[in-house]
Design an enzyme around this catalytic site. Structure first.
Site, PDB file in Angstrom:
ATOM      1  CB  CYS A 190       4.883   6.543  11.459  1.00  0.00           C
ATOM      2  SG  CYS A 190       3.899   5.777  12.758  1.00  0.00           S
TER       3      CYS A 190
ATOM      4  CE1 TYR B  25       2.647  -1.455   9.830  1.00  0.00           C
ATOM      5  CE2 TYR B  25       0.445  -0.520   9.753  1.00  0.00           C
ATOM      6  CZ  TYR B  25       1.812  -0.366   9.681  1.00  0.00           C
ATOM      7  OH  TYR B  25       2.345   0.877   9.458  1.00  0.00           O
TER       8      TYR B  25
END
Length: 348
Positions: free
Chosen positions: A55, A186
């Site tokens: 992450c 994203y």
């Protein structure tokens, strides 16, 4: 922001079909403070930072913790690279349990404090070890507080990653890094339709061009030394060619085709505290296995060849030094090393 159809729990990722990507930014805003009467006081050994190497938002905290030398003050639990719909799991640990918290999922720490917790179960998260409950998952504040609230436990020679004299300018630099780059990749990958993707793509590369220009004349984003701003950009750049260029269709240019950004990223990667926290294998496993709507076969690509991360970058010619008057961190703490072969091969 919408919280329908959670895609995964990387600092709150959500997408609604036919719409632009939204990120749930309603985090637990409690802070650990070094001041009298604090609800959550700074206290060595009391808190556990829970991360996943895959992450990028959690990656910020592992870098800052290491650069500042907080390993002995704040322990770290590491989740595996993949997860199911419930949360990240401690599947890398013996018996699938975090050795300190004795739980199989970070979700358990959220529910320990908030039995009806309604939002995304995200990493990074800081857990109060005595109670077993999450204190905060507010990732941008966590790293700033590491710099400003945990100073009593900083190592000798720790860099000032959030210099008071630069904070206003840093906030202006970091704001578009977050909205257009960190979040922008994203926005490309989770776009709900063509128009949303086209807009996200244009915004991403417009900001990368701004950063390319900025870094042509100075070694780091804020000048001669690394700061929080560099850490926030690095965690996206290091994932760009292995994941975002193909998987998220952020493919106008590879990072390795943007000279200033590529040299800058390699400069940071080769600095203690940055590259030694990168696990390319787990990074690729996470994105390509978890995002089944983008990659339904869950096939993890073998490439790209990442040995170029160790090639000479030449950024020393711009002057400056990563740690200023400070010193680099020492060896990675025992048990926190990236698995051999999961980073860049030594024989580059």
């Amino acid at each position: 922001m919408s919280n329908e159809n959670p895609e995964h729990s990387e600092a709150g990722v959500y997408r609604v079909k036919g719409q632009s990507f939204n990120r749930d930014t309603n985090y637990i805003e409690d802070r650990i403070l070094d001041e009298p009467g604090a609800e959550w006081p700074v206290e060595a050994g009391r808190y556990r930072l829970v991360v996943a190497r895959a992450c990028p938002w959690a990656h910020r905290t592992t870098i800052v913790r290491r650069l500042l030398g907080l390993e002995d003050a704040i322990s770290m639990g590491i989740c595996g690279p993949t997860h199911d719909k419930l949360s990240w799991t401690f599947d890398l640990d013996p018996d699938g349990l975090d050795p300190v918290l004795q739980i199989p999922r970070i979700r358990d720490a959220y529910l320990k404090r908030f039995p009806d917790y309604p939002r995304g179960i995200t990493v990074p998260a800081i857990v109060d070890v005595p109670s077993g409950g999450v204190v905060t998952n507010n990732f941008p504040q966590i790293t700033l507080d590491f710099s400003t609230q945990w100073t009593r436990f900083h190592r000798d020679g720790a860099p000032d990653l959030y210099p008071e004299a630069l904070r206003d300018e840093m906030e202006e630099v970091m704001r578009p890094i977050y909205t257009e780059v960190n979040n922008g990749v994203y926005r490309c990958g989770f776009a709900g339709d063509q128009d949303a993707y086209d807009s996200a793509y244009d915004r991403l590369f417009a900001q990368l061009d701004v950063l390319e220009d900025r870094l042509q004349g100075q070694r780091y984003l804020m000048g001669d030394h690394i700061t929080e701003a560099d850490i926030r950009l690095f965690t996206t750049l290091v994932r760009f060619d292995p994941v975002y260029h193909g998987h998220f269709k952020a493919n106008r240019s590879k990072l390795s085709e943007m000279p200033a950004l590529w040299g800058y990223a390699r400069d940071l990667f080769q600095t203690p505290g940055f590259g030694d926290t990168v696990d390319f294998v787990q990074i690729k496993q996470h994105y390509y296995i978890v995002h089944t709507d983008i990659n339904p076969t869950q096939i993890v690509p073998k490439g790209p060849d990442l040995r170029n991360w160790l090639t000479k970058h030449g950024r020393e010619e711009l002057g400056g030094s990563p740690f200023g008057d400070g010193t680099p961190p020492g060896p990675v703490a025992k048990g926190e090393e990236v698995t051999e072969g999961n980073g860049v091969p030594v024989a580059a």
